[in-house]
Scaffold this active site. Structure first.
Site, PDB file in Angstrom:
ATOM      1  N   HIS A 140       0.790  -1.031  -0.179  1.00 37.29           N
ATOM      2  CA  HIS A 140       0.193   0.141  -0.204  1.00 37.29           C
ATOM      3  C   HIS A 140       1.226   1.484  -0.272  1.00 37.29           C
ATOM      4  CE1 HIS A 140      -2.600   2.963   1.827  1.00 37.29           C
ATOM      5  NE2 HIS A 140      -3.237   1.788   1.715  1.00 37.29           N
ATOM      6  N   ASP A 217       3.073  -4.908   7.749  1.00 36.30           N
ATOM      7  CA  ASP A 217       1.782  -3.787   7.573  1.00 36.30           C
ATOM      8  C   ASP A 217       0.272  -4.641   7.895  1.00 36.30           C
ATOM      9  OD1 ASP A 217      -0.676  -3.036   7.419  1.00 36.30           O
ATOM     10  OD2 ASP A 217       0.279  -1.848   5.327  1.00 36.30           O
ATOM     11  N   GLN A 220      -4.951  -5.438   6.613  1.00 40.07           N
ATOM     12  CA  GLN A 220      -5.825  -6.486   5.616  1.00 40.07           C
ATOM     13  C   GLN A 220      -5.847  -8.016   6.813  1.00 40.07           C
ATOM     14  OE1 GLN A 220      -8.256  -5.331   4.584  1.00 40.07           O
ATOM     15  NE2 GLN A 220      -7.659  -3.552   3.973  1.00 40.07           N
ATOM     16  N   LYS A 243     -10.839  -0.881  10.153  1.00 41.85           N
ATOM     17  CA  LYS A 243     -10.492  -1.601   9.676  1.00 41.85           C
ATOM     18  C   LYS A 243     -11.182  -3.484  10.550  1.00 41.85           C
ATOM     19  CE  LYS A 243      -7.344  -0.807   6.005  1.00 41.85           C
ATOM     20  NZ  LYS A 243      -8.442  -0.098   4.747  1.00 41.85           N
ATOM     21  N   CYS A 381      -4.832   2.438  -4.004  1.00 40.66           N
ATOM     22  CA  CYS A 381      -4.086   2.891  -3.105  1.00 40.66           C
ATOM     23  C   CYS A 381      -2.425   2.133  -3.071  1.00 40.66           C
ATOM     24  CB  CYS A 381      -3.467   2.947  -1.699  1.00 40.66           C
ATOM     25  SG  CYS A 381      -4.553   4.395  -1.211  1.00 40.66           S
TER      26      CYS A 381
HETATM   27  N1  PLP Z   1      -1.927  -0.746   4.236  1.00 39.04           N
HETATM   28  C1  PLP Z   1      -3.036  -1.865   3.686  1.00 39.04           C
HETATM   29  C2  PLP Z   1      -2.254  -3.386   3.101  1.00 39.04           C
HETATM   30  C3  PLP Z   1      -4.108  -1.301   3.560  1.00 39.04           C
HETATM   31  O1  PLP Z   1      -5.074  -2.127   2.739  1.00 39.04           O
HETATM   32  C4  PLP Z   1      -4.308  -0.216   3.505  1.00 39.04           C
HETATM   33  C5  PLP Z   1      -5.682   0.713   4.242  1.00 39.04           C
HETATM   34  O2  PLP Z   1      -6.404   0.583   2.970  1.00 39.04           O
HETATM   35  C6  PLP Z   1      -3.798   0.654   4.927  1.00 39.04           C
HETATM   36  C7  PLP Z   1      -2.094   0.676   4.796  1.00 39.04           C
HETATM   37  C8  PLP Z   1      -3.575   2.274   5.752  1.00 39.04           C
HETATM   38  O3  PLP Z   1      -4.688   2.393   6.836  1.00 39.04           O
HETATM   39  P1  PLP Z   1      -5.331   3.571   6.865  1.00 39.04           P
HETATM   40  O4  PLP Z   1      -5.670   3.834   5.942  1.00 39.04           O
HETATM   41  O5  PLP Z   1      -5.956   3.452   8.308  1.00 39.04           O
HETATM   42  O6  PLP Z   1      -4.120   4.134   7.926  1.00 39.04           O
END
Ligand code: PLP
Length: 423
Positions: A140, A217, A220, A243, A381
């Site tokens: 992401h 990270d 998900q 999430k 993203c």
């Molecule tokens: N990393 C992953 C794999 C994500 O799917 C997301 C959000 O969709 C993020 C990071 C960023 O999360 P946040 O916008 O809640 O900080």
């Protein structure tokens, strides 16, 4: 072109599952009762944000109705109660992740802030010119850009583990990349645009063989898989509350106590200090050193309620049920002529990214919306993932344990409609 989407072979038990009482679970989510554009809402966008059960909504209302006050500083009862609840939420997160102590749990705004904290504190402290950070091809943007900023500042280099056409990382390439210049590995546990579940245990083991710390990270993964940071042996793990059935604006950075303890503050302000004079400030212990200013108290309490709710169901059962949904959805979508699934890894979470021949994903999203079906379209993203597959965007249906096979059937009928509209 018309879609070929024959009726499913197994008609029985579309909602009921021996794994979960989904009908009952759905009653816990008030939003699932609403209609969208005159049709029952079919919410297939949980990777963007999950829906919230009544228990989480109630926890927020209760806090603001009966306990609202600032934490850590008050001598009065309300502040004591709020502090107890806030710190109680930290203990719930600790248990949820199987971390060694609540000290290892830092409340942040979300995954993005957690990664920025590690880049801005640990990264700034430990990176030198010529050093390397390894990420993967399916990150992401929030696990790319903070490292790019850091590399730019330090004259360091970002290296990227490539993936194959199914969306699986090439571990041999990763092994070759790890070397004396590697200072950190930062990899996504579950890809938000492909659904791939990465072999993070192996990724961590290989990095540790070289003495390199690893950030995972888990944005998900936390909502869908049972987690154990001690078993994984990751050094940092980040996820977002929103999430995982919780409120927006709250998230978690887990860090091994020894690492967090060695790190300088990320932001300065109230609560992160022991004492301040104009000459010298003594920083607070972890985790407070990283929680400058009034935190998102209600958010943490709501996240605690979300964790209670999810834990009562059991992440094992959630994962098993969602896997059934994924298999059903994959089978049904695969039968549609002109549809290509993007992300076909052997180990996958319940994400169905797809493209339709000759139809832009945004048009797919618009037609599905008219049917009450909420999916996400775009690059999610993850622009480098789109570039890797040579597409501008995908349509993405992302599932949660409150979804049903019936809803997947509605999606399939919706896709038929997309073909009708654009044929
Ligand atoms: N990393 C992953 C794999 C994500 O799917 C997301 C959000 O969709 C993020 C990071 C960023 O999360 P946040 O916008 O809640 O900080």
């Amino acid at each position: 072109m018309s879609a070929m989407s024959p009726a499913p072979r197994r008609r029985a038990s579309l909602v009921d599952s021996p794994l979960l009482d989904v009908e009952k679970i759905r009653q816990d989510f008030p939003i699932l009762r609403r209609e969208v554009r005159g049709k029952p809402l079919v919410y297939l966008d949980s990777a963007a944000t999950s829906q919230k059960p009544q228990a989480v909504i109630d926890a927020l209302v209760r806090y603001y109705t009966t306990e609202n006050s600032n934490v850590h500083r008050g001598i009065h009862l309300l502040s004591e109660e709020a502090t107890q609840e806030y710190e109680g939420a930290r203990t719930k997160v600790q248990a949820f992740l199987n971390a060694s102590s609540p000290q290892e749990i830092v409340f942040v705004r979300g995954t993005t802030e957690g990664i920025n904290l590690v880049a801005g504190s640990y990264g700034r402290q430990n990176l030198r010119e010529g050093d390397e950070i390894i990420i993967s091809a399916m990150e992401h943007h929030s696990n790319i850009v903070p490292w790019q900023i850091l590399c730019q500042e330090k004259g360091a280099r970002l290296r990227v583990i490539p993936m194959n056409d199914s969306g699986e990382l090439l571990l041999e390439e990763y092994e070759r990349m790890l070397g004396p210049r590697t200072r950190l590995v930062a990899v996504v546990h579950v890809s938000n645009s492909l659904g791939t579940i990465n072999p993070v245990e192996e990724i961590i083991r290989l990095a540790h063989r070289q003495g390199v710390p690893v950030l995972i990270d888990g944005a998900q993964a936390a909502p869908h898989l049972p987690l154990d940071v001690r078993k994984l042996d990751c050094d940092f793990y980040v996820f977002s509350g929103h999430k995982i059935l919780g409120p927006t604006g709250i998230g978690v950075l887990y860090g091994k106590a020894s690492l967090l303890d060695s790190m300088p503050p990320y932001q300065g302000g109230g609560d992160m200090i022991k004492s301040v004079t104009f000459e010298k400030t003594v920083y607070n212990d972890i985790p407070y050193r990283f929680e400058a200013g009034t935190p998102h108290i209600a958010g943490a309490i709501g996240l605690g309620a979300a964790i209670d709710y999810l834990s009562a169901i059991g992440l094992d059962r959630v994962a098993a049920y969602e896997h059934q949904l994924l298999e059903y959805g994959t089978e049904r979508l695969s039968q549609i002529r002109g549809l290509r699934i993007i992300g076909t890894a052997r180990e996958k979470a319940a994400v169905l990214s797809f493209v339709l021949d000759g139809i832009h994903p945004h048009d797919i999203g618009t037609v599905l919306d008219s049917e009450g079906i909420a999916i996400r379209t775009g690059h999610h993203c993850t622009q480098p993932v789109m570039a890797r597959f040579g597409i501008p965007a995908t349509a993405r249906a992302s599932l949660a344990f409150y979804n049903t096979k019936q809803e997947i059937d509605v999606l399939v009928r919706g896709i038929d409609k997309v073909f009708e509209v654009f044929s």
